[in-house]
Design an enzyme around this catalytic site. Sequence first.
Site, PDB file in Angstrom:
ATOM      1  N   HIS A  25      46.979  41.359  35.350  1.00  0.00           N
ATOM      2  CA  HIS A  25      47.040  39.737  35.373  1.00  0.00           C
ATOM      3  C   HIS A  25      47.896  39.818  34.014  1.00  0.00           C
ATOM      4  CE1 HIS A  25      46.867  35.650  35.691  1.00  0.00           C
ATOM      5  NE2 HIS A  25      45.449  35.629  35.701  1.00  0.00           N
ATOM      6  N   LYS A  66      47.823  37.162  63.065  1.00  0.00           N
ATOM      7  CA  LYS A  66      48.421  37.877  64.250  1.00  0.00           C
ATOM      8  C   LYS A  66      48.316  39.307  64.201  1.00  0.00           C
ATOM      9  CE  LYS A  66      50.923  33.771  65.469  1.00  0.00           C
ATOM     10  NZ  LYS A  66      52.380  33.311  65.481  1.00  0.00           N
ATOM     11  N   ARG A  78      43.855  27.239  37.772  1.00  0.00           N
ATOM     12  CA  ARG A  78      44.784  27.443  36.782  1.00  0.00           C
ATOM     13  C   ARG A  78      46.293  27.856  36.888  1.00  0.00           C
ATOM     14  NH1 ARG A  78      40.058  26.165  34.506  1.00  0.00           N
ATOM     15  NH2 ARG A  78      39.446  27.921  36.220  1.00  0.00           N
ATOM     16  N   THR A  79      46.106  29.545  37.373  1.00  0.00           N
ATOM     17  CA  THR A  79      47.444  30.120  37.560  1.00  0.00           C
ATOM     18  C   THR A  79      48.309  29.457  38.535  1.00  0.00           C
ATOM     19  OG1 THR A  79      45.832  31.917  37.099  1.00  0.00           O
ATOM     20  CG2 THR A  79      48.073  32.534  38.015  1.00  0.00           C
ATOM     21  N   ARG A  98      49.498  36.285  44.140  1.00  0.00           N
ATOM     22  CA  ARG A  98      48.183  36.839  43.517  1.00  0.00           C
ATOM     23  C   ARG A  98      47.333  37.288  44.924  1.00  0.00           C
ATOM     24  NH1 ARG A  98      43.405  33.522  40.356  1.00  0.00           N
ATOM     25  NH2 ARG A  98      44.660  34.450  38.764  1.00  0.00           N
TER      26      ARG A  98
HETATM   27  C1  NCD Z   1      41.215  34.665  35.479  1.00  0.00           C
HETATM   28  C2  NCD Z   1      41.606  35.522  36.929  1.00  0.00           C
HETATM   29  O1  NCD Z   1      41.725  35.108  37.941  1.00  0.00           O
HETATM   30  O2  NCD Z   1      41.607  36.642  36.714  1.00  0.00           O
HETATM   31  N1  NCD Z   1      41.429  33.210  35.636  1.00  0.00           N
HETATM   32  C3  NCD Z   1      42.606  32.965  35.331  1.00  0.00           C
HETATM   33  O3  NCD Z   1      43.659  33.496  35.769  1.00  0.00           O
HETATM   34  N2  NCD Z   1      42.879  31.957  34.365  1.00  0.00           N
HETATM   35  C4  NCD Z   1      39.694  35.100  35.033  1.00  0.00           C
HETATM   36  C5  NCD Z   1      38.594  34.642  36.148  1.00  0.00           C
HETATM   37  O4  NCD Z   1      38.804  34.549  37.258  1.00  0.00           O
HETATM   38  O5  NCD Z   1      37.433  35.022  35.574  1.00  0.00           O
END
Ligand code: NCD
Length: 281
Positions: free
Chosen positions: A93, A39, A10-11, A60
């Site tokens: 997050h 490397k 999703r993100t 991320r």
């Molecule tokens: C979450 C995450 O990755 O922290 N999901 C998200 O970003 N929508 C929650 C999860 O992975 O459980």
Amino acid sequence: MLYFTQVSTRTFLSFQAACKILGIETLDIRNASTSSERKGESVEDSLRTFSSYVDLIIMRSPISGLCDRTAKNLDKTPRSVPIINAGSGPDTHPTQAILDIYTIMRSFQDGLEGKEVCFVGDLKRGRTVRSLAKILCLFKGVKMTFVAPKEFYIEEDLRNKLKAANANFVETEDFKGSIAKADVIYMTRLQDEYDLKVNSLGEKKLGCRTLFALRKEDMKTIKKKSIVMHPLPRRAELDPAIDSDPRAIYWRQERNGMWTRTALISMIFGVDQKLLNGEGI
Ligand code: NCD
């Protein structure tokens, strides 16, 4: 630059879609093993490299705090570009918290004063919970209930932040009693990907078991005007039979992610007012 070295559906997709909506071209790395980190390049150098080619880094990483560190490092270089934290280990997050608070505010147009938000699940390592709880501290009169088996209670640092912010909160193992009173039920899954990491360091492994689960029959016991949220992905803690209940808003919540991220990027590039005025960008 979409630099996602930790799994994401999703993100990643909502950021990519947000960029498309704004007419922004994207590059991506989704696996550090296909980059020069293989490397022996440090992650810091990789991130500095991106700033040579792009105007914004969205990242991320499984490493807590890496995003903040990178932003500070880049600020010391002649070509510093903005960085968006799209999930930083089990720590934070923030853009999920923005879409979550947007979803909550849209659901309660009379405001959040007096509302009870009930977080359920792996509250120890759930970064969405940590980030949303911090935002909720900014709202007057919100009560937070953290429901989990004791070993998944929130971490001490978050507890201290909540206390310092004078937040009204309780921690409990009483799932049924808490959801019956809640206006917002925020379910989360077990974050067992971090168990592996803990094990390789030889540290204590948390018990891997199912957390509290919200079932169709529970919907009879919760408030008529409450909402059920989940950052997704879900597992056994959220019964798909609930999906058709109007109080289940996690699919809308997910879609709100694309729009709030579009808004955030437009603000970063200073075009939000132009868009609001209906001007082209
Ligand atoms: C979450 C995450 O990755 O922290 N999901 C998200 O970003 N929508 C929650 C999860 O992975 O459980």
